[in-house]
Each structure stands twice: as structure tokens, then as C-alpha cells.
Design a protein around this motif. Structure first.
Motif, PDB file in Angstrom:
ATOM      1  N   GLU A  68       0.830  -1.211   0.000  1.00 40.32           N
ATOM      2  CA  GLU A  68       0.000   0.000   0.000  1.00 40.32           C
ATOM      3  C   GLU A  68       0.864   1.261   0.000  1.00 40.32           C
ATOM      4  N   LEU A  69       2.114   1.106   0.444  1.00 37.74           N
ATOM      5  CA  LEU A  69       3.032   2.243   0.443  1.00 37.74           C
ATOM      6  C   LEU A  69       3.773   2.356  -0.888  1.00 37.74           C
ATOM      7  N   GLY A  70       3.360   1.550  -1.849  1.00 43.67           N
ATOM      8  CA  GLY A  70       3.911   1.698  -3.203  1.00 43.67           C
ATOM      9  C   GLY A  70       5.183   0.909  -3.427  1.00 43.67           C
ATOM     10  N   SER A  71       5.533   0.016  -2.514  1.00 45.68           N
ATOM     11  CA  SER A  71       6.743  -0.773  -2.738  1.00 45.68           C
ATOM     12  C   SER A  71       6.398  -2.261  -2.649  1.00 45.68           C
ATOM     13  N   SER A  72       7.391  -3.092  -2.373  1.00 42.59           N
ATOM     14  CA  SER A  72       7.111  -4.528  -2.351  1.00 42.59           C
ATOM     15  C   SER A  72       8.071  -5.218  -1.392  1.00 42.59           C
ATOM     16  N   ARG A  73       7.792  -6.446  -1.106  1.00 41.84           N
ATOM     17  CA  ARG A  73       8.652  -7.226  -0.216  1.00 41.84           C
ATOM     18  C   ARG A  73      10.011  -7.474  -0.856  1.00 41.84           C
ATOM     19  N   ASP A  74      10.068  -7.400  -2.204  1.00 41.97           N
ATOM     20  CA  ASP A  74      11.360  -7.540  -2.865  1.00 41.97           C
ATOM     21  C   ASP A  74      12.324  -6.470  -2.364  1.00 41.97           C
TER      22      ASP A  74
END
Lengths: 806, 339
Positions: A134-140
Motif C-alpha cells: 500500500e506504500l507503493g513498494s514490495s517485499r522484494d
């Protein structure tokens, strides 16, 4: 090449610019910024909160009600379905009226999603706790984030602080288009140096210092380079007692900002240094290196090697390999081997920072079909002097991050050290080339931040080896221009000897072709120069047709684009068919485009490129409409002699009874006819279609724009009409030839006014009638003169078997 | 006799006045003034008059004839005027009925753009010179400072016929060909077809057109290049057009630049056309690299020059707002008719 503003600022601390200012100024000084992304563009009012209390939702099993402390007087109540939160967790909270970048499924919403307070199953919820997605990023990019659920900050996060900042998302990432000559700018340091020069701020390179842990690298590894041309430099250092762990947050954030996924401290350090210095590095598990020996050699033919992605690949002698005492352990500059890669059990590690021949890496990577981040850098041709600094920087980070103990010393195989280039500083020539009047001092002031040193004694500039693009005065002039500003260079027009602007003759003839075609209703089309060899079959050309001798492209976009056309018709017929298919009525098209006729095959010299003026049409009009266009064109370009038409043109793609070669002055200048019904059908043209193809080089030879006034006839003309019956096989062209030949000087014109077959005319015959006009330039013709000529004509016609009708 | 003359006169005039059409008028003329007309008959009967009165009477007859003729002429003119007026009244047409057209054909947008560019440069004293589309590697690359294995060769995705012969990837080889001929100064543009192995889509085509420009002379400067292209941009896109020169890299020019023009749709304010930037990139250019001059037999100490390359389709697409490059090669008449 991507770089974040915060990373660049790490080396240009005084840089204080907006993203747009940075973009504009860097672009104008030569580091083109294609665009930038503000990582926080769609994030608003997100702060760090602590969950003080969790209660079950009275009406929903899967929801919980949280009281969240966001550093204000009152806690915020938030209802969530997230499974991973517990009391005491510090989490990002978007409060009422804030925005997040997307959904927790990782889908981004352009412009973000506005969060408002509301009720969830009857219970008030005044904000939202956020997942990393939701913050525009990812677990990667944030490997510590949970797989499903809310991002949880470390214990020491400050309640009420800006969560966006804490996640390193208050940053801008610029996308640079780096030109191939600026290898040094494929690194953060290179870009920082450019930024410093552009904004006239101080550039602070990282202070590299490796403490070391004693011992001697030579006790651990020997390096032998067998091909120093392909590997000008090989640096190796050893790290022992390795403790693999995640790298610290700051490093993860920087890597994530430029799109690199954090893995562990060792991998992250190599990636970090590769970005920072532009120098790819490789880490081997030293315990897998036989004899603790590295040999850099070319592969053997058909040598098999398993790269660390688990793929077996086949080499040839041109591919450079990194080997140990027994076997290959890596493809130089492209990818390491599975057999020597770092695993969780690694204890001692060999760091490699080498310089490989760019061209060789590029060709090898193509050959093997493997392009990596590292090969992409190497193939540009790196500066060997960068390798040492980079490996030391990596070792410094190893120490700083507590990854292991760096063994003292470095193995450095560097036979032929690259010396800096020296270029004579010629301010007058630079001004002359640029059209400026800059002082030498001003120019020198631009060089300093770039690392160019001026030696007053020799009058030379010493160019640092990372600037491989600066070799001569023109190159230096570009540096001056870049930092003086292209914008500030004056604008003048060339002086000197005046020249005449002109179109060559043949292009003027082509211009007339366009005009006439358009006046006659034809619109201009364009077709590709390459086509499929199947075209020949479609045009029903026999196997031995000369048209089949075509120039073949060795690496075409597919068979359909594989040969250079030798006939211009395929394009025309295709376009007519396209129009027919789309129900366009009465279509007339023309094209001016080359055909390519090889002089020999295989091609040894350039083919003959012949401009073809191709006309095609269906709908209103017929063969003779087309013929009219051809003749009016020829007339307009000064070809006033009478064209002749030979029906035996033998074009298999044209109607056998409706085709002709066009002959002018005994030269075949083109052909025309009705498209063979079979060919028309195969293209999908459902009507009679007509084409004409004129060979422009043949025509240009005969064309002229010279004109001569011959006076307007002052004496009266005499007209005689004749009518005759001839065999159907006789062409009116033959009749006209006789009239022209026998009419002599006083024949002004002869005009066909009737051709008739049918009733009253015997089968196999036709009636033809002409109006013949006689006139003399210098007198009124006497009846006897006309009779004499008429008799000649009539006699001639009788030789064709014509029977005159009274 | 005089009475008879008087009677003829009166009768003639009254008959003329009563005439409704040119035929009736003619009848009057014949019956009075004709060879067998009354007046002629009267003259013939002159012998009945005393010889001394004959001249006076003859004069009288002639005066009467003149008078009748005059009246008749007036009447005729009057009648013609009326007839013309009537004719014009009955011949009124509906001018809004459709035109009868010849059905003139239309020029390809590429050609229209090309002719614009040619017009501008011919006006500045440039000669148009074309070169071969199937070209030696030597001219397409080597003489342009792009040696074997240069990465730029890869970047350009070249179609090869064999090792030595390629489909030219740019119009720049014409530069080398013209410089080699050694006739200086040079001011030329060279339009033509070029090829790159790009798959066909809305913005790519394996075959497109460029226009190369080259000026070689003594004392040619980067400022001259700027001035020339600024002039060109204003002519092509309008007097208010601004240009922006950005540093760039081409192997055969140094210094090199890319040129943006202020967006001619929004005037630089930013629109969907210029993707909000207010600028549109239109060409690449630079000062001819001294190596290139040298390789083509020109002394770089004595001569300098500039070169530029414009994508023709790019200009056509921008100028005419064509949103799909494939339209240029489809030749749908409904497309072509719009130019």
C-alpha cells in the motif's frame, strides 16, 4: 541508469535542488534525465503509530479493533483485517484524509487512494494501517516486511514520526539516458561528479580505508592471467570468517531506490559497489577454488559450463573464463559458476574486481545468449584504474557491516597500466570551433570539477582515465560548451563563399511525376523496400525469371521482409487490395520508390537502385485512362515524340491481351496493363485493376525542361477524314505509323475518331476512322499537294490490307 | 411625291415601333429600305420629277432613309437589350449545387514534410544530393568513426546483406561520400530512406526516412550550427518556435547535440503532445568530428563543418498529428486524402 537524489547527495552534500531543477540542469549539461519518480508522490499523512490495544470486532470474526497511539493526545481507533499485528507493534498509519499508493495486492492506483474515516461493520475506523504494498513498494525491496499484512517498524521507531521518511521514501529517483561514450556515468559517483560540476558544488568521493585483519592475501590465492588483452586487470582480495546476514537498512533502502532487491550483506555489498563505482564484482567461495589458484583463460571449444542460475552453457574459444586449478568457476564478466557460488555455509570468500575487454564481453554475452547487469557494464569498456578503488570500497563495507575479516593485501595483476591521456589545451581553437570568445581561465574553471588537470608548462590537460571519451580538442571543446551552456553559445549563420541551392535534374523530373499523377487523381503511397520471396509466385513469375534474382538480407525481420524488391508491383497491388477490402471506391495510387537489381549474386558491389514511378488504379477508368496519364507525364517533361506500345511485353502478372511495353525513342521505358485476373484475385482485388510502371532512370535520360517556341500557325489547315476496314489483328498503332511516315512535313496531326466492330462489318474485321490535318508553316496548301500526300497514305494503308470506305 | 415620302416615313416609323421581335424589324427594313422596298421604288420614280427638283428631292429621300435607319437601329438596340435581360433572368442557377471536381490526388505526408524541409534549405543555398540505400559498411559506419565492434553498430540494429554491404541505417554515409569528392565548400542536404531492424508498431518501422545536412567550409562554428537550425525550426514550425540544444553523443560529431523545439501545439506550456514538457525532440547534430574529416580527405586544421540529421516521419507525425506510423505505409485512400 537510475539514481536517487539522496544517494547522489551523499557525495555532493551541498546540493540543494528540486527534482525539476535537477532534471533541467543535468539535461542541459549532458546527463539527460528521461524522467523522475517521487517515491512519495502518492503518499500523504502517513505516520508511525503504536498499537496500544487490540479487541475483537463484535460483529466480524476476521476483523479486529485497534487503538493506535500516533503521538497525539488521543489514540486513533482503526478496524483492520490484517492477521499479523499485535499489541505494542509500531506500524505505518495513514490518518483520515491521507493517501496511499495502492492496494495490499500490490496494484498501484495512479494518483493514489484517498483514505477517509468510516465504519466497518458498524465500528468506527479513523484511518488505516499500511502494508508495504500500500506504500507503493514490495517485499522484494523491503524483505523484512511480512508476506501478508501490515509493515512493522523496528522497536526504536519514533511514534508520531513521518513513516514515509522512516521508510526512505522521501526520495526522488531519476532515470538517466547515458550516452555510450560516458561509461563513467553508469555509476552513482560518475553522476555525482557531473552533478557537482553542473551545480558548482563540491564533490566528495567516499573516503576508502580498509583496516585489514593481518595475514597476507598471497597465502590464500594466486592469480594467473593468460590473456591480458581480454583481461587487462584482475584484483583479488580475501575475506574470512564470514557471517551472512541481511545488510543494514540504509544499504537496503539505497539499493531498493534504484530497483535492486536486497539479498544478504555480501551480495548487497557487491551490488552496492557496482552501482556506486560502476565496477561489477564477483564473490567466490574460496573453499571451492581448487589449489586456491585463479587462472584467467579462454574457453576451449565446446567447453560446457553451469552458470549460477543452474543453466548449462556451451562456450567457444572466444569466451573468457575464470578458472581455478582444475576447472572453470565463472564466465568472465558475465556470470559466475554454480560450483563456486556463495552459499549459506560460506566461510572464506574471494572478491574479484577485474577489467575485461568490452567488445569481447559483448560478443560472448551475445554468443552464449546471457546478458547480465555485470556484462552490461563491462561491455561498455571499463576503466581498469577503477577496479582497485572499488574492491577496497567493498572491503571497507565488509568491515563496516561486520561481515567478516578482510585479509591484508591485494593480488593485483595489471601488466599494462593505463596512463592518463594528455590533450593540448588550445583555447583559441576551442573558441573558433564553438563561435565563442571565452577566456582560457573561464575554460579552465570548468575542467577542475571534472578532474582534468592543467599543466601550465606543457600547456596540456591531463584527462583522468575514467574519461575515456576525451581524446582531442573537439572533445575538450564539448566540455567547455557543456558547462558554458549550449544555450549561451551565440547563434550566427555560416558566412563565406555563397552556394547555390538546387535540386538535381532527376529530382525535378520526379517532382513533375508527382504533379501529373496527382492532377490525374492519383494519391501518393509508400511501400517497404523489402518483401517476401513468395511475391514472385504471387506475380506468377516463372522459375527462371530475372526478377527472381534479388538481394537477400542476411538477418531479416522474418521471411516476409527478407529480399530487396526487384519489381515494384507487389506493394502497389497490396495497397490497392487494402483499399478494396475497406470498400474504398475508385482508388488511384502512385508510388516513387526504388527497386534493387543486383549486378552479381552473391552481391559484390552495390545493386543498381532504380527509381520506379508506379501507378495503380481500380474503379472508374481503363487501360486508356492510364495510358493518358503516362503520355501527359512524358509530354510535360519534354518528351514530345510519339510513344509506341508493344503488346508483346510478356508480363505474366498482366492480362495477356491487355498489356504493353512503353517504348520511347526505341528505348523501353516501362510497361503497363490490366492486372491479370488471377493475380488480382490472389491479392483480393475484386475489380479490374490497371497498373503502369515507368523506369525513371530511362526516362530522365530523355527528359528535358528546355522549351522552344515554334510560332502559332498562320496559314489555314486542311482536314481530310478517312475511314477504312482492316483486319482485327492490325493495331491502330500500325495505321498511325503509316500515316505519320507517309504524311511527311505537312502532316500536323491525325486523330482516331471511331473504331467499330460488329454489325455491317465482316467478322474478324474492324472499321477505323481518322481525321487527318495538314498544314504548312509557310503557305496555304494547294489541293494538289494534299491529294498527293493522301494518295501516299492510302497506298500505304492498302499494304496493310485496309479497305477504304467512301 | 413629297406626300408619298412623308407617308412612307410615317408608316416605317410606326411599323418599327410596333415590331415585337428582330424578325418583324427585319421585315420592315426589307419592305421599306430593301432593294425592292418602297423607298427604293420612290427613288426609281424620280424621273417623274422635274430635273431641276431632282437633287433636292434626292437629298430629301436620303435624309428620310437615314432617319428611318436611325430609328430602326435604336429600336434594334433596345430590343437586344431587352432580350439579353430576359435571357439573363431565365438563366439563374443555384450556385450552391455541388462542384464538378477533377478528383485531384494527394501527396504523401512524408513528401509534404520533405518538400517543406527542402524548400527551406534550398533557400539557404543547400544542394539536394541523394545516396544509395544499400550501402557499404565502410560508408555507413567506418568512415563515420564507427569502427568494427563499436557498440553503436549494435545499437543501430543493422540489416546486413553480407559483411561489407548493409541497408544503410542512417543518411549520414552520404556525408562521407560527398566529402570524399573533395569539392569545397559543401552545403548539402540528403534526404532518403533508411533501415533499422525494428519490429513494426505504432512508433517503429523497419524502414523510415531521414534528412541529413552537411556544411563544410572554413571557419564554420557551433554557433553557425545553432543559427542555422534555429532558422530552420522557425521556418518549419512557426516564427515563435524556440530551440533548445542539449549535449549528446554521436560518433561522427563532436561536440554533439540533440535539439528540442518548443511544442508547436501548446507553445511550450505543456500538453499531451509534448508529454507535458513543453519541448519536442526533433533532431541530432554536431560539429563534424575531426577524424571523419580526416578519413574523408579533408584537412581538419583548415576546415570545420557541421552536420545534422532529422527524422522525416517524426516531423510528419508531429506536424500532422498522425498517431500511428503504420498508417504511412498502409496507403488507405481515406488517410491520404487528408493531406
Amino acid at each position: 541508469m537510475n539514481a536517487s537524489l539522496s544517494w547522489i547527495k551523499a557525495y555532493v552534500p551541498d546540493l540543494d535542488v528540486s527534482a525539476q531543477e535537477f532534471t533541467d540542469a543535468m539535461t542541459l549539461s549532458g546527463s539527460k534525465v528521461e524522467g523522475f519518480t517521487k517515491l512519495d508522490a502518492d503518499l500523504e499523512q502517513i505516520i508511525i503509530g503504536r498499537i496500544e490495544k487490540i479487541e475483537r470486532h463484535p460483529d466480524a470474526d476476521k476483523l479486529i479493533v485497534c487503538q493506535v497511539n500516533v503521538g497525539k493526545d488521543e489514540n486513533i481507533q482503526i478496524v483492520t483485517g490484517a492477521p499479523n499485528v499485535k499489541e505494542g507493534d509500531k506500524i505505518p498509519v495513514v490518518v483520515d484524509g491521507g493517501r496511499v499508493a495502492g492496494g495490499h495486492d500490490g496494484k498501484m492506483t495512479p494518483g493514489g487512494i484517498k483514505i477517509k474515516k468510516g465504519k466497518l461493520r458498524g465500528i468506527e475506523s479513523n484511518g488505516m494501517m499500511c502494508s508495504i504494498e500500500e506504500l507503493g513498494s514490495s517485499r522484494d525491496m523491503y524483505p523484512e516486511a511480512p508476506e501478508l499484512g501490515i509493515y512493522i517498524f523496528p522497536e526504536d521507531a519514533k511514534i508520531g514520526a513521518d513513516a514515509i521518511e522512516a521508510l526512505g521514501l522521501r526520495d526522488v529517483v531519476f532515470e538517466f539516458e547515458i550516452t555510450s561514450n560516458r561509461v563513467d556515468c553508469y555509476s552513482i559517483l560518475g553522476l555525482a561528479r557531473e552533478a557537482a560540476a553542473t551545480f558548482r558544488k563540491e564533490y566528495k568521493a567516499p573516503a576508502v580505508d580498509v583496516r585489514g585483519s593481518g595475514d597476507d592475501v598471497n597465502n590464500y590465492i594466486k592469480v594467473e592471467v593468460k590473456d591480458s588483452k581480454l583481461c587487462p586487470r584482475y584484483c583479488a582480495r580475501v575475506v574470512k570468517n564470514i557471517k551472512l546476514a541481511p545488510s543494514p537498512e540504509w544499504m537496503q533502502r539505497r539499493l531498493a531506490s534504484v530497483g535492486i532487491r536486497p539479498i544478504n550483506n555480501v551480495v548487497d555489498i557487491t551490488n552496492y559497489v557496482m552501482e556506486e563505482y560502476g565496477q561489477p564484482m564477483h564473490a567466490y567461495d574460496l573453499d571451492t577454488i581448487a589449489d586456491h589458484r585463479i587462472v584467467v583463460r579462454r574457453a576451449e571449444k565446446d567447453e560446457k559450463f553451469v552458470t549460477l542460475d543452474g543453466q548449462e552453457r556451451t562456450m567457444d574459444e572466444s569466451v573468457l573464463m575464470i578458472c581455478d586449478g582444475e576447472k572453470a568457476v565463472g564466465m568472465a564478466g558475465i556470470m559466475g559458476g554454480e560450483n563456486s557460488m556463495i552459499t549459506d555455509e560460506v566461510h572464506t570468500m574471494l572478491f574479484e574486481a577485474a577489467c575485461f575487454d568490452g567488445t569481447n564481453i559483448r560478443l560472448s554475452s551475445k554468443k552464449v545468449g546471457l546478458r547480465t547487469e555485470a556484462s552490461g557494464k563491462f561491455e561498455k569498456g571499463l576503466d581498469p584504474n577503477n577496479a582497485k578503488e572499488a574492491i577496497n570500497r567493498a572491503c571497507q563495507l565488509i568491515e563496516e557491516l561486520g561481515v567478516g575479516e578482510v585479509v591484508d593485501g591485494m593480488v593485483d595483476v595489471y601488466e599494462d597500466e593505463r596512463e592518463p591521456v594528455r590533450v593540448l589545451f588550445e583555447p583559441a581553437r576551442i573558441n573558433a570551433l564553438l563561435g565563442t570568445e571565452l577566456s582560457a581561465e573561464q575554460m579552465l574553471s570548468y575542467f577542475e570539477p571534472l578532474g582534468l588537470q592543467y599543466d601550465e608548462k606543457s600547456g596540456e590537460l591531463t584527462v583522468p582515465t575514467f574519461r575515456q571519451d576525451l581524446l582531442c580538442t573537439a572533445d575538450i571543446a564539448e566540455e567547455v560548451a557543456r558547462f558554458y551552456g549550449y544555450d549561451n553559445i551565440p547563434t550566427t549563420l555560416p558566412r563565406g563563399e555563397a552556394t547555390t541551392g538546387k535540386l538535381p535534374f532527376y529530382l525535378r523530373v520526379e517532382a513533375v511525376a508527382r504533379d501529373i499523377a496527382e492532377f490525374s487523381g492519383f494519391s501518393q503511397g509508400m511501400h517497404y523496400s523489402f518483401e517476401s520471396p513468395k511475391v514472385f509466385d504471387r506475380l506468377m513469375l516463372p522459375a527462371d525469371a530475372p526478377e527472381r534474382q534479388a538481394v537477400v538480407i542476411s538477418n531479416p525481420l522474418g521471411e516476409d521482409f527478407s529480399i530487396m524488391r526487384t519489381v515494384s508491383l507487389n506493394g502497389m497491388l497490396t495497397s490497392l487490395a487494402t483499399n478494396y477490402n475497406r470498400r474504398n471506391k475508385n482508388v488511384r495510387l502512385y508510388e516513387l520508390g526504388n527497386i534493387y537489381l543486383p549486378k552479381t549474386l552473391p552481391l559484390q558491389e552495390l545493386p543498381d537502385e532504380r527509381m520506379q514511378f508506379t501507378l495503380g488504379m481500380y474503379g472508374d477508368g481503363d487501360f486508356f485512362t492510364m495510358k493518358g496519364v503516362v503520355e501527359e507525364f512524358l509530354d510535360k517533361i519534354g518528351m514530345h515524340k510519339k510513344e509506341t506500345y508493344d503488346p508483346k511485353s510478356g508480363k505474366p502478372f498482366l492480362h495477356p491481351g491487355r498489356q504493353a511495353d512503353i517504348i520511347y525513342d526505341d528505348v523501353k521505358i516501362g510497361y503497363m496493363g490490366e492486372v491479370h485476373p488471377t493475380v488480382a484475385a490472389s491479392y483480393g482485388i475484386g475489380e479490374r485493376a490497371y497498373v503502369a510502371v515507368l523506369d525513371m532512370p530511362s526516362i530522365v535520360e530523355k527528359a528535358t525542361f528546355e522549351r522552344k517556341y515554334e510560332g502559332i500557325a498562320r496559314f489555314p489547315a486542311v482536314t481530310r477524314d478517312i475511314s477504312m476496314v482492316v483486319s482485327k489483328n492490325i493495331l491502330v498503332g500500325q495505321i498511325e505509323e503509316i500515316i505519320a511516315l507517309r504524311g511527311g512535313k505537312i502532316l500536323e496531326s491525325c486523330e482516331l475518331f471511331d473504331v467499330y466492330e460488329g454489325e455491317q462489318i465482316q467478322e474478324g474485321y474492324k472499321s477505323v476512322a481518322y481525321s487527318i490535318v495538314f498544314r504548312a508553316k509557310d503557305k496555304t496548301l494547294e489541293e494538289t499537294e494534299i491529294t498527293e500526300v493522301m494518295n501516299k497514305i492510302l497506298n500505304g494503308l492498302q499494304s496493310l490490307g485496309a479497305e477504304l470506305r467512301q | 411625291m413629297k406626300e408619298r415620302l412623308q407617308k412612307i416615313r410615317e408608316e416605317a416609323i410606326s411599323r418599327i415601333k410596333a415590331s415585337k421581335n428582330p424578325e418583324a424589324l427585319n421585315d420592315v427594313r426589307v419592305s421599306i429600305l430593301g432593294k425592292k422596298g418602297e423607298l427604293t421604288a420612290l427613288l426609281k420614280s424620280m424621273k417623274e420629277i422635274a430635273p431641276e427638283d431632282r437633287p433636292a428631292f434626292g437629298q430629301l429621300v436620303n435624309d428620310t432613309r437615314a432617319e428611318i435607319e436611325h430609328v430602326m437601329e435604336d429600336a434594334k438596340k433596345q430590343m437586344e437589350r431587352m432580350l439579353l435581360e430576359m435571357k439573363l433572368k431565365t438563366e439563374v442557377i443555384d450556385v450552391t449545387l455541388p462542384a464538378k471536381k477533377n478528383g485531384v490526388g494527394h501527396r504523401h505526408p512524408n513528401t509534404i514534410a520533405l518538400e517543406e524541409v527542402e524548400r527551406i534549405f534550398i533557400g539557404m543555398g543547400y544542394e539536394v544530393i541523394e545516396g544509395p540505400e544499400v550501402e557499404y559498411d565502410l560508408y555507413n559506419f567506418e568512415k563515420l568513426n564507427i569502427p568494427a565492434n563499436h557498440p553503436a553498430k549494435d545499437e543501430q540494429d543493422t540489416f546486413y546483406i553480407n559483411k561489407e554491404i548493409v541497408l544503410r541505417t542512417q543518411t549520414s554515409p552520404v556525408q562521407a561520400r560527398i566529402m570524399e569528392k573533395g569539392k569545397l565548400p559543401i552545403r548539402m542536404i540528403s534526404p532518403g530512406r533508411v533501415f533499422r531492424s525494428d519490429e513494426v508498431d505504432a512508433t517503429h518501422s523497419p524502414s523510415f526516412h531521414q534528412i541529413e545536412g552537411l556544411v563544410i567550409d572554413k571557419n564554420i562554428t557551433f554557433a553557425d550550427l545553432k543559427g542555422t537550425l534555429e532558422e530552420f525550426a522557425k521556418e518549419l514550425f512557426g516564427e515563435d518556435t524556440k530551440t533548445k540544444f542539449r549535449p549528446h553523443h554521436f560518433p561522427f560529431t563532436e561536440p554533439s547535440a540533440e535539439v528540442d523545439v518548443s511544442c508547436f501545439k501548446c507553445g511550450g506550456k505543456g500538453c499531451r503532445f509534448c508529454k507535458g514538457s513543453g519541448w519536442i525532440e526533433i533532431l541530432g547534430c554536431g560539429m563534424v568530428h575531426p577524424h571523419v574529416l580526416e578519413m574523408c580527405g579533408i584537412d581538419p586544421e583548415a576546415y570545420t563543418g557541421f552536420a545534422f540529421g532529422v527524422g522525416l516521419e517524426r516531423i510528419a507525425l508531429l506536424k500532422y498529428e498522425i498517431d500511428d506510423m503504420r498508417l504511412l505505409y498502409e496507403n488507405d485512400i481515406r488517410f491520404l486524402r487528408q493531406f
